[in-house]
Design an enzyme around this catalytic site. Structure first.
Site, PDB file in Angstrom:
ATOM      1  N   THR A   1      34.640  53.202  50.017  1.00 20.80           N
ATOM      2  CA  THR A   1      34.927  54.167  49.606  1.00 20.80           C
ATOM      3  C   THR A   1      34.638  55.305  48.285  1.00 20.80           C
ATOM      4  O   THR A   1      34.312  56.241  48.433  1.00 20.80           O
ATOM      5  CB  THR A   1      36.651  54.438  49.563  1.00 20.80           C
ATOM      6  OG1 THR A   1      37.544  53.857  50.241  1.00 20.80           O
ATOM      7  CG2 THR A   1      36.992  56.104  49.353  1.00 20.80           C
TER       8      THR A   1
ATOM      9  N   ASN B   1      34.722  51.826  62.377  1.00 17.95           N
ATOM     10  CA  ASN B   1      35.151  50.012  62.529  1.00 17.95           C
ATOM     11  C   ASN B   1      36.408  49.904  63.333  1.00 17.95           C
ATOM     12  O   ASN B   1      37.339  48.937  63.682  1.00 17.95           O
ATOM     13  CB  ASN B   1      35.854  50.374  60.934  1.00 17.95           C
ATOM     14  CG  ASN B   1      35.712  52.176  61.099  1.00 17.95           C
ATOM     15  OD1 ASN B   1      35.081  52.687  60.762  1.00 17.95           O
ATOM     16  ND2 ASN B   1      37.267  52.474  60.920  1.00 17.95           N
TER      17      ASN B   1
ATOM     18  N   THR C   1      33.938  48.662  32.173  1.00 18.58           N
ATOM     19  CA  THR C   1      33.815  46.747  32.838  1.00 18.58           C
ATOM     20  C   THR C   1      33.967  46.735  33.882  1.00 18.58           C
ATOM     21  O   THR C   1      34.930  46.906  35.119  1.00 18.58           O
ATOM     22  CB  THR C   1      35.218  46.008  32.068  1.00 18.58           C
ATOM     23  OG1 THR C   1      34.940  47.208  30.661  1.00 18.58           O
ATOM     24  CG2 THR C   1      34.780  45.166  32.206  1.00 18.58           C
TER      25      THR C   1
ATOM     26  N   CYS D   1      43.345  52.309  57.573  1.00 17.02           N
ATOM     27  CA  CYS D   1      43.314  53.549  56.688  1.00 17.02           C
ATOM     28  C   CYS D   1      43.819  54.099  57.157  1.00 17.02           C
ATOM     29  O   CYS D   1      44.372  55.783  56.651  1.00 17.02           O
ATOM     30  CB  CYS D   1      42.130  53.547  56.265  1.00 17.02           C
ATOM     31  SG  CYS D   1      40.785  52.217  55.745  1.00 17.02           S
TER      32      CYS D   1
HETATM   33  N1  PLP Z   1      33.957  52.583  55.772  1.00 18.46           N
HETATM   34  C1  PLP Z   1      33.919  51.529  57.213  1.00 18.46           C
HETATM   35  C2  PLP Z   1      33.716  51.581  58.361  1.00 18.46           C
HETATM   36  C3  PLP Z   1      35.538  50.957  56.751  1.00 18.46           C
HETATM   37  O1  PLP Z   1      35.394  50.321  57.836  1.00 18.46           O
HETATM   38  C4  PLP Z   1      36.547  50.878  55.239  1.00 18.46           C
HETATM   39  C5  PLP Z   1      37.801  50.086  55.740  1.00 18.46           C
HETATM   40  O2  PLP Z   1      38.583  50.595  56.637  1.00 18.46           O
HETATM   41  C6  PLP Z   1      35.601  51.721  54.202  1.00 18.46           C
HETATM   42  C7  PLP Z   1      34.537  52.455  54.124  1.00 18.46           C
HETATM   43  C8  PLP Z   1      36.554  52.334  53.390  1.00 18.46           C
HETATM   44  O3  PLP Z   1      36.134  50.551  52.565  1.00 18.46           O
HETATM   45  P1  PLP Z   1      36.736  50.151  51.284  1.00 18.46           P
HETATM   46  O4  PLP Z   1      38.699  49.564  51.469  1.00 18.46           O
HETATM   47  O5  PLP Z   1      36.240  48.942  50.669  1.00 18.46           O
HETATM   48  O6  PLP Z   1      36.942  51.844  50.605  1.00 18.46           O
END
Ligand code: PLP
Length: 378
Positions: A71, A143, A231, A319
């Protein structure tokens, strides 16, 4: 026994990685400190950086900037004042959200459509580009469906249509499942996320091609080549390096184990239950991912019903689970809202065995059959 079929949400660290992490606690100094505790932490961070560089096939001059995850990496690349963006319709919300924010500040935003299998084809890309496009983002693998895009070919087309544009790919899901080479892809930046391949949650990286200038998201510190003040997350970064090395050494075995499991699961489910369709089945897919339409069911209710039986799956992206909107990914593939709501995602780990397949299939068949008969009684 809990059967975790939700590896795409978080690929929990293996016991081996957990053991290494227990020992790593001793090294926790501030990497900016001049004393030995600090220097040890610094050395570990640099070791992790090289392991990540090696895993993703980045070249020596490319930057590997550690972040808090995919993210943050995606937000960072979208921090620059882009004027005309083209991003694919099935991007993760952490690409779509910042892209929309840039657009709300006055930039042009074009959404690159996908086909019914969730793939971005070069024709889609060509249509979405204009001579003003200065930022393009297309994910390496989705995803939810596991659909893989041919980033090498798409980047080639994008580069020839818009030579000055920044080309970005979110590779969070493909790392650890398929081999990938940042250098060969021809993109300018790439996002990875530790907890998608066995590192701790809350750590990831943005890989930036040598010579590309980006603005930091977090200012006020000189860490990470002044691109990410604060950090460093030393434990997280160490776990990323350890996971990167473990994955790199075992990638082809992992991929074939996962695809055997996934294929066996899909074959078994398709022969046992009617009204089942695999989404994105015409695309090249991640070896571990199965996105399944189950007629007469509700994905969210299935997740709960299966959880009661010790089987962890997801309905759409983790998510966005719990949120009422249907998956934007499946909608972009042209599916109806009703169908989208009858979908679950199953994603396997490389350390699982085929013995789990019959239990998973029978739990899904049982839960779907109960839902179908409850609906027909009403
Ligand atoms: N991008 C993709 C394709 C993802 O599948 C995800 C999480 O499901 C993310 C970004 C976000 O990842 P993070 O949890 O490391 O912020």
């Amino acid at each position: 026994m809990i059967i975790d079929l939700d590896a795409n949400s978080t690929y929990l660290p293996s016991e081996e990685i957990q053991e290494v992490m227990k020992l790593a606690w001793r090294r926790l100094g501030n990497p900016s400190s001049l004393h030995r505790g600090g220097q040890r932490a610094r050395a570990e961070i640099e070791r992790a950086r090289e392991a990540v560089r090696y895993l993703v096939g980045a070249e020596k001059g490319d930057l590997v900037v550690f972040t808090s995850g995919a993210t943050e990496s995606n937000n960072m690349v979208l921090r620059a004042p882009w004027r005309s963006l083209a991003v694919s319709a099935t991007e993760h919300p952490c690409v779509l959200g910042p892209a929309r924010r840039v657009a709300s500040a006055g930039a042009e935003l074009r959404i690159i459509p996908v086909n019914e299998d969730g793939e971005v084809k070069t024709s889609h890309l060509e249509e979405a580009l204009s001579r003003h496009t200065d930022f393009i983002s297309i994910m390496a693998a989705n995803n939810e469906t596991g659909a893989i895009n041919d980033i090498h070919e798409l980047a080639r087309v994008a580069r020839s249509a818009c030579p000055g544009a920044h080309i970005h790919t979110d590779a969070a899901q493909i790392v650890g499942k398929e081999s990938i080479s940042f250098a060969a892809l021809g993109v300018d930046s790439m996002t990875i996320s530790g907890h998608k391949f066995g590192a701790l949650s809350g750590v990831g990286a943005l890989i930036i091609r040598e010579g590309i200038q980006l603005e930091p998201l977090l200012v006020g510190g000189v860490q990470e080549s002044k691109l990410r003040g604060g950090t460093e997350n030393v434990m997280g970064i160490i776990s990323l390096g350890v996971a990167a090395q473990a994955v790199r050494e075992t990638l082809s075995v992992r991929a074939s184990t996962m695809s055997e499991l996934r294929n066996c699961f899909e074959d078994s489910l398709l022969t046992t239950l009617a009204g089942v369709e695999i989404n994105a089945k015409g695309a090249q897919r991640l070896p571990n991912t199965s996105n399944i339409f189950l007629a007469g069911s509700r994905g969210d209710d299935l997740v709960i019903a299966l959880d009661r039986e010790g089987i962890l799956v997801s309905s759409g992206a983790a998510c966005s689970s719990g949120k009422p909107e249907p998956s934007h990914v499946l909608m972009a593939m042209g599916q109806s809202e009703e169908r989208v709501r009858s979908t679950i995602r199953v994603s396997f780990r490389a350390d699982q065995s085929k013995e789990i397949v019959p239990r998973a299939v029978s739990a899904i068949v049982g839960a779907v059959s109960r839902m179908r008969s409850a609906t027909s009684e009403n």
